[in-house]
Design an enzyme around this catalytic site. Structure first.
Site, PDB file in Angstrom:
ATOM      1  N   THR A 259     -25.074 -27.468 110.352  1.00  0.00           N
ATOM      2  CA  THR A 259     -25.661 -27.153 111.635  1.00  0.00           C
ATOM      3  C   THR A 259     -24.576 -27.158 112.692  1.00  0.00           C
ATOM      4  O   THR A 259     -23.448 -27.583 112.457  1.00  0.00           O
ATOM      5  CB  THR A 259     -26.732 -28.190 112.022  1.00  0.00           C
TER       6      THR A 259
ATOM      7  N   SER B 283     -24.553 -29.048 115.183  1.00  0.00           N
ATOM      8  CA  SER B 283     -24.390 -30.393 115.728  1.00  0.00           C
ATOM      9  C   SER B 283     -23.646 -31.329 114.799  1.00  0.00           C
ATOM     10  O   SER B 283     -23.024 -32.282 115.243  1.00  0.00           O
ATOM     11  CB  SER B 283     -25.760 -30.997 116.061  1.00  0.00           C
ATOM     12  N   CYS B 284     -23.706 -31.078 113.499  1.00  0.00           N
ATOM     13  CA  CYS B 284     -23.111 -32.019 112.556  1.00  0.00           C
ATOM     14  C   CYS B 284     -22.632 -31.294 111.328  1.00  0.00           C
ATOM     15  O   CYS B 284     -23.429 -30.746 110.575  1.00  0.00           O
ATOM     16  CB  CYS B 284     -24.118 -33.095 112.166  1.00  0.00           C
ATOM     17  N   GLY B 285     -21.326 -31.275 111.114  1.00  0.00           N
ATOM     18  CA  GLY B 285     -20.775 -30.525 110.000  1.00  0.00           C
ATOM     19  C   GLY B 285     -20.975 -31.170 108.651  1.00  0.00           C
ATOM     20  O   GLY B 285     -20.747 -30.524 107.635  1.00  0.00           O
TER      21      GLY B 285
ATOM     22  N   CYS C  81     -23.934 -32.693 107.756  1.00  0.00           N
ATOM     23  CA  CYS C  81     -25.348 -32.740 107.417  1.00  0.00           C
ATOM     24  C   CYS C  81     -25.597 -31.930 106.156  1.00  0.00           C
ATOM     25  O   CYS C  81     -25.060 -30.856 105.971  1.00  0.00           O
ATOM     26  CB  CYS C  81     -26.190 -32.178 108.552  1.00  0.00           C
TER      27      CYS C  81
END
Length: 264
Positions: A104, A106-108, A110
């Site tokens: 995502t 927001s967070c690589g 995840c």
């Protein structure tokens, strides 16, 4: 005199209608663009990341380097598929990627199925670089001055690559903080600057484990941020010999590891 900001790239922002309260007026507002990017090797999809369009080849290269894929180049695919980049990575073993990556903005990390999947595959950073505390304190402002799209939208992260003298080498923006760093690392790869033993990376937000991981893979000895680090980010910085500086603002700075690289 405040330097004039450049206009943001047209592909990085979009205009939407918004109701502003309590005034009750409907006006145009500018927001950051977010679209998927599929990364392929030998025509086969290996990753999909949500990103702000622009510098896609750099993003693909930086992502591949961080994942230990040892890329050589990145280009548009032969079928010219939209939002797709083809990576050349000789010797790539599909078994290394036990899943199809999905990250995502927001967070690589995840979606990774096991802790082993985010293990850092890089040696400790070797560098004799030092930087003055004064220069460290100036980096966030110098990065902010290069954030044209953030100034327009307020919705983008940024990473900047600096020399030890505090001179900006490159800066990239993206809705994903990890994407912004991948773009900078990919640019450094194309410019033949890796490993980044004589440079500093500065990010506009907080310091996550993954950002420290990417800095370690790039061989960068100093990582600076406006925000706070996580406990795992500090542990990894200590383990890889990276100087981690957080809460860099208003002339203040917290140095969480390898403080000997910061001079008066």
């Amino acid at each position: 005199m405040t330097p004039k900001r450049e206009a943001p790239p047209a592909h990085s922002t979009a205009v939407v209608r918004v109701l502003r309260l309590p005034a009750g007026e409907t006006v145009d507002d500018r927001v950051a663009v977010e679209e998927p990017l599929e990364l392929r090797i030998d025509g086969n999809p290996v990753a999909v990341t949500m990103r702000t369009p622009g510098h896609d080849e750099e993003l693909a290269l930086g992502f591949a380097l961080s994942e230990g894929l040892q890329p050589v180049s990145a280009r548009l695919p032969d079928d010219l598929a939209v939002n797709t980049i083809e990576l050349e990575a000789p010797g790539f073993d599909p078994a290394r990627v036990a899943r199809s990556f999905y990250t995502t903005s927001s967070c690589g990390v995840c979606g990774k199925g096991a802790l082993e999947a985010i293990a850092v595959e890089s040696p400790p950073v070797e560098s004799t670089l030092t930087i003055s505390g004064t220069h460290v304190g100036q980096l966030p402002d110098r990065l902010r001055a290069a954030q044209a799209a953030f100034a327009s939208t307020g919705g983008l992260h940024a990473t900047g690559l600096f020399t030890a003298a505090g001179e900006l080498v490159s800066a990239r923006e993206d809705v994903g903080r990890h994407n912004a760093m991948d773009k900078v690392i990919g640019r450094a790869f194309l410019d033949g600057l890796l490993p980044l033993a004589d440079h500093i990376l500065c990010v506009s937000g907080r310091l996550s484990f993954e950002l420290v991981q990417k800095a370690a893979v790039a061989g960068c000895p100093v990582l600076v941020a406006v925000g706070a680090p996580s406990s795992l980010a500090v542990e990894l910085a200590v383990d890889r010999g990276i100087t981690l500086c957080g809460f860099v603002r208003d002339g203040r700075c917290n140095v969480y590891s390898r403080p000997e690289r910061i001079t008066d």
